[in-house]
Each structure stands twice: as C-alpha cells, then as structure tokens.
Design a protein around this motif. Structure first.
Motif, mmCIF file in Angstrom:
data_model
loop_
_atom_site.group_PDB
_atom_site.id
_atom_site.type_symbol
_atom_site.label_atom_id
_atom_site.label_comp_id
_atom_site.label_asym_id
_atom_site.label_seq_id
_atom_site.Cartn_x
_atom_site.Cartn_y
_atom_site.Cartn_z
ATOM 1 N N ASP A 186 3.266 -1.229 -4.679
ATOM 2 C CA ASP A 186 3.052 -2.241 -5.497
ATOM 3 C C ASP A 186 2.904 -3.394 -4.471
ATOM 4 O OD1 ASP A 186 2.850 -0.807 -7.674
ATOM 5 O OD2 ASP A 186 4.787 -0.926 -8.238
ATOM 6 N N ASN A 238 2.524 6.997 -5.170
ATOM 7 C CA ASN A 238 2.637 5.333 -5.150
ATOM 8 C C ASN A 238 1.590 4.838 -4.587
ATOM 9 O OD1 ASN A 238 5.687 5.352 -5.203
ATOM 10 N ND2 ASN A 238 5.764 6.562 -3.577
ATOM 11 N N GLY A 239 1.372 3.546 -4.888
ATOM 12 C CA GLY A 239 0.263 2.977 -4.408
ATOM 13 C C GLY A 239 0.352 1.459 -3.828
ATOM 14 N N PHE A 240 -0.386 0.689 -3.152
ATOM 15 C CA PHE A 240 -0.359 -0.463 -2.969
ATOM 16 C C PHE A 240 -1.855 -1.218 -3.141
ATOM 17 C CE2 PHE A 240 -0.982 1.451 1.162
ATOM 18 C CZ PHE A 240 -2.085 0.654 1.748
ATOM 19 N N TYR A 241 -1.891 -2.359 -2.828
ATOM 20 C CA TYR A 241 -3.192 -3.178 -2.935
ATOM 21 C C TYR A 241 -3.879 -3.691 -1.862
ATOM 22 C CZ TYR A 241 -2.188 -2.501 -7.955
ATOM 23 O OH TYR A 241 -1.992 -1.919 -9.201
ATOM 24 N N TRP A 242 -5.047 -3.302 -1.468
ATOM 25 C CA TRP A 242 -5.743 -3.756 -0.437
ATOM 26 C C TRP A 242 -6.686 -4.763 -0.969
ATOM 27 C CZ3 TRP A 242 -6.230 -5.246 4.352
ATOM 28 C CH2 TRP A 242 -7.525 -5.359 4.945
ATOM 29 N N LYS A 258 1.161 -6.011 -1.937
ATOM 30 C CA LYS A 258 -0.435 -6.603 -1.619
ATOM 31 C C LYS A 258 -0.676 -6.850 -0.345
ATOM 32 C CE LYS A 258 -0.314 -8.638 -6.223
ATOM 33 N NZ LYS A 258 0.549 -7.898 -6.764
ATOM 34 N N ARG A 303 -6.770 -0.268 -5.247
ATOM 35 C CA ARG A 303 -5.468 0.196 -5.208
ATOM 36 C C ARG A 303 -5.466 1.429 -4.112
ATOM 37 N NH1 ARG A 303 -0.710 0.425 -7.553
ATOM 38 N NH2 ARG A 303 0.425 2.640 -7.784
ATOM 39 N N GLU A 338 -3.595 4.574 -2.835
ATOM 40 C CA GLU A 338 -2.505 5.562 -3.135
ATOM 41 C C GLU A 338 -2.000 6.257 -1.746
ATOM 42 O OE1 GLU A 338 -3.614 8.496 -5.856
ATOM 43 O OE2 GLU A 338 -3.276 7.105 -7.486
#
Ligand code: FES
Length: 79
Positions: free
Chosen positions: A72, A2-6, A74, A10, A12
């Motif tokens: 996902d 899984n990952g999100f955006y800083w 932000k 990206r 993880e």
C-alpha cells in the motif's frame, strides 16, 4: 496479493520482491524523467548506477532495485 501504487496504477508484488522488479514484471520500464532528459530505469540491479531512483511515500530518492516493496505504499519518480 500485496500491492503498491505506481502513480495511480496498482502494482502487485510477492513478499520480498524489490520495487524495481515488481514494476518491470508489471510492464513499467520507465521509472520517470531524469534531470538530464532521460528516463529512470532498471539497469545494474545492485544499487550502483542510480538509474532506478524512486520516491516511496514522499521519501528522498531510493534505489528501487534494492528496496523491498511495501504494501500500500505510494511510489513515484525519484527526481
Ligand atoms: S538499477 Fe542501478 S541502482 Fe538500481
């Protein structure tokens, strides 16, 4: 994984991990500017100091140290 955006980066994370922990593990120590000219950062880790505020998907500021990371999303500075 899984990952999100800083911002555009990206990050993880492991399921159940907080936003702050994932950021720190990725080497992000500065969570953005604060109104008094400082830098938001991980400090108390228990949601008390308000030092780690971030915005998630345009939300009002939340404590990243107690907020589970969401795939996902932000994440940006909370100020
Ligand atoms: S590090 Fe203190 S509230 Fe998050």
């Amino acid at each position: 994984m899984n990952g999100f955006y800083w911002n555009a980066l990206r990050i993880e994370f492991v399921q159940g991990e907080t936003v702050a922990l994932a950021l720190r593990r990725a080497g992000v120590a500065n969570f953005g500017p604060t109104p008094n000219g400082g830098a938001a950062r991980y400090f108390c880790g228990i949601g008390q100091c308000q030092g780690c505020l971030v915005s998630i998907d345009g939300s009002a500021p939340v404590e990243s140290c107690i907020t589970p990371a969401k795939a996902d999303s932000k994440v940006t500075s909370g100020y």
